[in-house]
Design an enzyme around this catalytic site. Structure first.
Site, PDB file in Angstrom:
ATOM      1  N   HIS A  74     -33.221   7.012  46.746  1.00 23.83           N
ATOM      2  CA  HIS A  74     -33.266   7.194  45.296  1.00 23.83           C
ATOM      3  C   HIS A  74     -33.255   5.900  44.476  1.00 23.83           C
ATOM      4  CE1 HIS A  74     -32.295  11.300  46.477  1.00 23.83           C
ATOM      5  NE2 HIS A  74     -32.397  11.716  45.234  1.00 23.83           N
TER       6      HIS A  74
ATOM      7  N   GLU B 159     -33.828  23.930  47.179  1.00 24.03           N
ATOM      8  CA  GLU B 159     -33.814  23.905  45.713  1.00 24.03           C
ATOM      9  C   GLU B 159     -35.220  23.974  45.147  1.00 24.03           C
ATOM     10  OE1 GLU B 159     -31.612  20.074  45.591  1.00 24.03           O
ATOM     11  OE2 GLU B 159     -29.934  21.234  44.815  1.00 24.03           O
TER      12      GLU B 159
ATOM     13  N   GLU C 194     -32.718  26.166  39.075  1.00 25.59           N
ATOM     14  CA  GLU C 194     -31.811  25.093  38.668  1.00 25.59           C
ATOM     15  C   GLU C 194     -32.031  24.722  37.203  1.00 25.59           C
ATOM     16  OE1 GLU C 194     -31.987  21.724  41.312  1.00 25.59           O
ATOM     17  OE2 GLU C 194     -30.910  20.438  39.902  1.00 25.59           O
TER      18      GLU C 194
ATOM     19  N   CYS D   9     -31.792  21.895  35.837  1.00 26.47           N
ATOM     20  CA  CYS D   9     -32.624  20.685  35.773  1.00 26.47           C
ATOM     21  C   CYS D   9     -34.104  20.997  35.933  1.00 26.47           C
ATOM     22  CB  CYS D   9     -32.233  19.702  36.874  1.00 26.47           C
ATOM     23  SG  CYS D   9     -30.777  18.743  36.486  1.00 26.47           S
TER      24      CYS D   9
ATOM     25  N   CYS E 123     -26.360  16.218  38.219  1.00 25.18           N
ATOM     26  CA  CYS E 123     -27.640  16.045  37.551  1.00 25.18           C
ATOM     27  C   CYS E 123     -27.761  16.933  36.323  1.00 25.18           C
ATOM     28  CB  CYS E 123     -28.799  16.305  38.513  1.00 25.18           C
ATOM     29  SG  CYS E 123     -28.669  17.840  39.410  1.00 25.18           S
ATOM     30  N   CYS E 124     -27.241  18.173  36.407  1.00 26.94           N
ATOM     31  CA  CYS E 124     -27.557  19.146  35.359  1.00 26.94           C
ATOM     32  C   CYS E 124     -26.859  18.884  34.022  1.00 26.94           C
ATOM     33  CB  CYS E 124     -27.283  20.565  35.853  1.00 26.94           C
ATOM     34  SG  CYS E 124     -28.357  21.053  37.233  1.00 26.94           S
TER      35      CYS E 124
END
Lengths: 671, 671
Positions: A149, A344, A360, A362, A428-429
């Protein structure tokens, strides 16, 4: 449809818009006052800022020891958190910058500046900035894009920098981002390393960076990353084969290490299959939306951003094909996407289970990002429609009515054990929701690139003062949406200006009444998809008023019969809101409820000002199967099933799980 | 309900029964002539017999090297196959022995004797017999019951031996089995090793062995294994912690090694959870059917067998509770059980997905075994009813109409990519089907232990000549089942005998007409569950004839509304047969079909002698959603959905996937 890619509209700067909306303002205020502050506390609590401080202080790999979950041994200890934890700070900076763009907030400004200073201190002389590698494995930089990442974090840094620059005009964070982007530009490309990010994000960020800097090479680099994806052999395949060489791949998420997860996601029968990260084919050749939904959305957003700048008929055809596939075969009625938990992501056409939906938050946000670019590219209603659908349903369910609890996963049916949380280890969300809510202004209006068109795309109470061609346009929108279909637009600018006002007629509208200064200009049923925008061309001056009334009948929806999980069931929609039924409103379990005849099901809207801060519920006649008749057998003749009439009360899907625990379903069975 | 456990009925020896049935005889013949021969070829091809030959020849661990999948290097090489491969030979011996019980078959007899001789040669002096450990890891015997299936294989050996002894009177195989049972009896128990088999089977086998030998210690050992399960701490927990010590745990099944699988199945959040193997609580305390469905069925069969011999009110209460839980909350309408693939087992109450159903053929067979013991214990109809339901649906779908292709997994809905196979690497299902079909005679009749009652439980054309008390009873049953409800029972014995004839009235019957020698003895609707058996007490003599006619109306079934996957859907049943709809009979995709009004849906039966060897199909009026209306949107108002009238043709569920590939569903949506 446009003949090819071209930017036909653009957003107005969010600082040109001021929200004043009964429905959204409280949520946006909570986001500013609670969520963004809470998010900062998380950066302190989870070690994110501590990592940057360690790097800034010059802590070396020798002083540190690995990146395991829960490894939180203070600022003298090791790297803390997952390998993408830097992005938490960047998302916070982005959300905070949007707040700074629309308000004074001196305390927040000071805090933002402190963090920016910290990042600048942590950045290496050559522009590199990623605390995991700086602290733990400096020799392993850029060796495993599949899992680690680095480019994902870089993209979020760039997005934050662009937001901060646009909000404040200050170049401090932009300098950091540019230095890192320049480092990346030197590292990758035709003359450098052949790399593809395992998680897309850098592509869309580089286009943003190009737009504020005018540097073509950022656009070139975005295009490079788009075209490098899906090649055979993929550089990700080699990285996966050697994933154990990276100590950071030991990070545990969803009960498995990043290395295990990567093998599960990227290998099929032992062979590399890049579809998890949209790396199975060049995008130009892709037919269906595949893999991890957030990655897919960020990627398509990046590609569509690129298409706003550079003509590429083949890419544009692919993007349209993928949008068609997603919206007609792989999307929940809420706009949610991603059917499956383990990866996901997307699965197969029409595979849209309700109880095990991933959907999700996101991914919904990513879909809004993508559709926002698509609208700008084409000025077509469909994309603004889908933004509305996703905003009010698939996205908004992710945030509690109180604004400070979040869903990561958004099922469309549950027995009652799924609840919002304050935060997540892989967070993340909530920050993604924060940056969307803090920039909601972006989605309401748009300007035609011809300088002669003003679009009203979303019905959110607000004032705007912006440049349109040579004119300054100002107006105030007040609206009863989403509860009722009345909207009023009143112009307030000083100098009259001639332009076309285009007001979106949402897909769900069956009847429109519109007046300009009290004179009817439209009173019509909306029979066809061509009635996409109400268009009024005239010289607009202060005091001019457009009054709109959209019908908001209750719609009983069926799904394509190939969606087996919705077969024999109906959903209810009114205006932009998809509804659901929840135990809290019923004396019988919601799983016993049914609609007898969908054609005759006609629930009445009723606004309850006391329910969850004011909510329009729908009340209709249904039946309930008496559970007492089911004690001795799972199956019985329909003529021996006792059903009693009962009221079905539906609430907006976004509002579920804000009261006592209980079952919920969007799709109500028929009998 | 009985006051407590006691054997009130017993099966008649299968050699007392001779099948002659239009429906079943062709299947049983194929089983004898094709499947059992094919099964033997598999024993040669997959290395099962080679393993025994290696052991008999005295090959040692030094000459061999592991037990990996696909390791097939000839008789001079290593052990071949999975660690439970010995059971393939034992199941074949059992099935073959049933064939020998009811026919001459000299070639088969010779082949059986050869294999028995081989087993005797392979058996160690102390009675031990398990080729994996003998060839590969002799020092590791009995160290990992969690994974290694030694006791499971021993159980199948014992079952084969009992079947062979009963069929032939020869004690050759029984001696082998007794020697191994005696070895196990010395190894385990209160004074020996505290062990629990990871896969149950030994318990039911030991009860069988007790019955042919009269040796109480086999019953004691069965009771020991029943009570040792579910204790805290479990011996399986330690074995799992050390599972890597066993080389055989490297065997790959379902894409993972046995060791990985065991950890996935037995550990929850890192802690031991024995529910996969019903080892989470003592059976006496268990409330719900849990874990791997085949293990559960074999275990409950063992416990119920034990209850036929020894009174234990607490165990009996637990067994009844588990049966209630399974049949009213965790069973498919087909009688299939096991909702989930990964652990091949039970999940939660009402969690019964149709497309991802596991419903393993072996689990249906195990349920038949269990219900057979429950019937013998209580002489109650419910258990015979469930045998019928499972036999004609959940089990029979597992076997092709041609009799030589098998399903391991039996979904109730598919898009068309699930098909029967000739064999499986883990070949539990085909040999299990073979031994059930080869002993179908067992389920048709039963004798009361009072010597004064003869039960007719299943309607299968056959003759029986058997002892009942002091009398010899002989009769011939001819029947039109499952297609029509007429059955004729004609007595043929020489000497008149006074006893009660009890003929099961199946649960699905709504009207019975019965005559004895032409005189009506019953002509009645069946209003209540107490009408379980038609009872006639008299002196029966040759020529006496009972004629029965059961109504077979088409039933439209609904599921308990808590079964969310069946909500808004109906299934169709006629007599014992659950029906389904398949693409092959429709010009539109079956997923587009729907029933408009379940109360009015009344399809007509029509026997088609040319369809799959003669099949009664059901033809009714339904509608189909026109897929052309769904090209641009996944969701739309019900009033904009075009449906056209169409004929719905349903075929028996067991008959699906015997023609061209296509979609199938049992549960048809309503609109």
């Amino acid at each position: 449809m446009p003949a090819g890619p071209r930017a036909t509209a653009e957003s107005v700067p969010i600082s040109d818009v001021e929200l004043d909306d009964d429905f959204w303002t409280p949520r946006v205020e909570t986001n500013r006052e609670v969520t963004i502050a809470h998010q900062y506390d998380q950066l302190e609590a989870n070690g994110c800022l501590a990592n940057f401080r360690r790097v800034a202080r010059g802590a070396t790999a020798d002083e540190t020891s690995g990146g395991q979950e829960g490894d939180s041994s203070g600022e003298d200890g090791a790297f803390e958190g997952p390998m993408f934890i830097d992005s938490d700070a960047y998302k916070w900076l982005e959300a905070a910058s949007y707040v700074l763009a629309t308000g004074e907030e001196p305390d927040l400004r000071e805090r933002v500046n402190e963090v920016i200073e910290l990042l600048a201190d942590a950045q290496e002389d050559d522009g590199y900035l990623h605390t995991y590698f700086q602290l733990v494995e400096p020799e392993m930089k850029w060796t495993n894009l599949a899992v680690m990442h680095e480019l994902y974090c870089a993209g979020h840094l760039i997005e934050a920098a662009v937001a901060h620059y646009r909000a404040t005009g200050s170049e401090g964070l932009l300098d950091v981002a540019r230095a890192f982007a320049d480092h990346i530009d030197r590292q990758f490309g035709p003359d450098g390393q052949n790399g593809v990010p395992g998680h897309e994000e850098i592509e869309l960020a580089l286009v943003k960076l190009y737009r504020v800097t005018g540097e073509e090479r950022y656009l070139d680099l975005a295009e490079y990353f788009v075209d490098a994806r899906g090649q055979d052999p993929s550089p990700l395949a080699d990285e996966l084969a050697n994933v154990e060489e990276i100590a950071g791949a030991d990070f545990v998420h969803h009960g498995q290490t990043a290395a295990e997860g990567a093998r599960n996601h990227f290998l099929r029968d032992g062979e590399y299959d890049g579809s998890y990260a949209q790396d199975h084919l060049p995008l130009r050749e892709q037919e269906t939306v595949e893999g991890h939904a957030v990655r897919a959305m960020y990627f398509y957003t990046g590609v569509t951003s690129l298409l706003q700048e550079r003509d590429d008929e083949e890419l544009w055809t692919a993007i349209q094909r993928l949008w068609e596939n997603m919206t007609t075969k792989r999307m929940y009625v809420t706009g949610g996407i991603g059917s499956e938990h383990e990866h996901e992501g997307f699965t197969e056409d029409y595979d849209l289970p309700n109880d095990t939906a991933y959907a999700e938050t996101c991914a919904a946000i990513g879909s809004i990002f993508w559709n926002h670019r698509l609208f700008e590219l084409t000025a077509e209603r469909d994309y603004a429609d889908l933004i509305e659908r996703t905003l009010y349903n698939g996205f908004l369910a992710g945030v509690s009515v109180s604004g400070d609890r979040f869903f990561y996963v958004n099922p469309l049916e549950t027995t009652g054990d799924h609840h919002r949380k304050e935060w997540f280890y892989v967070a993340c969300c909530p920050p993604n929701a924060a940056r969307l809510l803090a920039s909601l202004e972006r989605y309401i209006y748009a300007r035609g690139t011809d300088g002669e068109t003003l679009y009203v795309n979303q019905f959110v109470g607000s004032s705007i003062e912006t440049e349109l061609g040579e004119d300054t346009v100002a107006l105030t929108q007040s609206t009863a949406m989403p509860w009722e279909g009345e909207t009023n637009i009143k112009f307030t600018h000083d100098d009259p200006g001639a332009f076309e006002l285009r007001v979106r007629i949402p897909e769900w509208v069956t009847n429109v009444e519109a007046t300009v200064n009290g004179e009817t200009i439209a009173e019509t049923n909306v029979p066809s998809a061509s009635d996409d925008y109400l268009s009024v061309e005239r010289t607009w001056e202060a005091g001019d008023e457009v009054a709109l009334s959209f019908s908001q009948p209750v719609e009983v929806l069926a799904a394509d019969p190939r969606v087996r999980d919705d077969a024999g069931r109906v959903a209810v929609r009114r205006g932009p809101l998809v509804y659901c039924v929840e135990d809290a409103d019923h004396s019988v379990p919601v799983e016993t409820l049914a609609v007898s005849d969908p054609d005759d099901f006609d629930p009445d809207p009723e606004h309850d000002p006391d329910l969850l801060g004011g909510t329009t519920v729908l009340r209709g006649e249904g039946t309930a199967s008496d559970l007492d008749t089911w004690t001795d057998s799972l199956y019985r003749s329909v003529d021996r099933v006792n059903r009693t009439e009962t009221e079905i009360v539906a609430i907006p899907y976004f509002a579920w799980d804000n009261r006592e625990d209980g079952a919920m379903t969007v799709w109500i069975p028929t009998t």
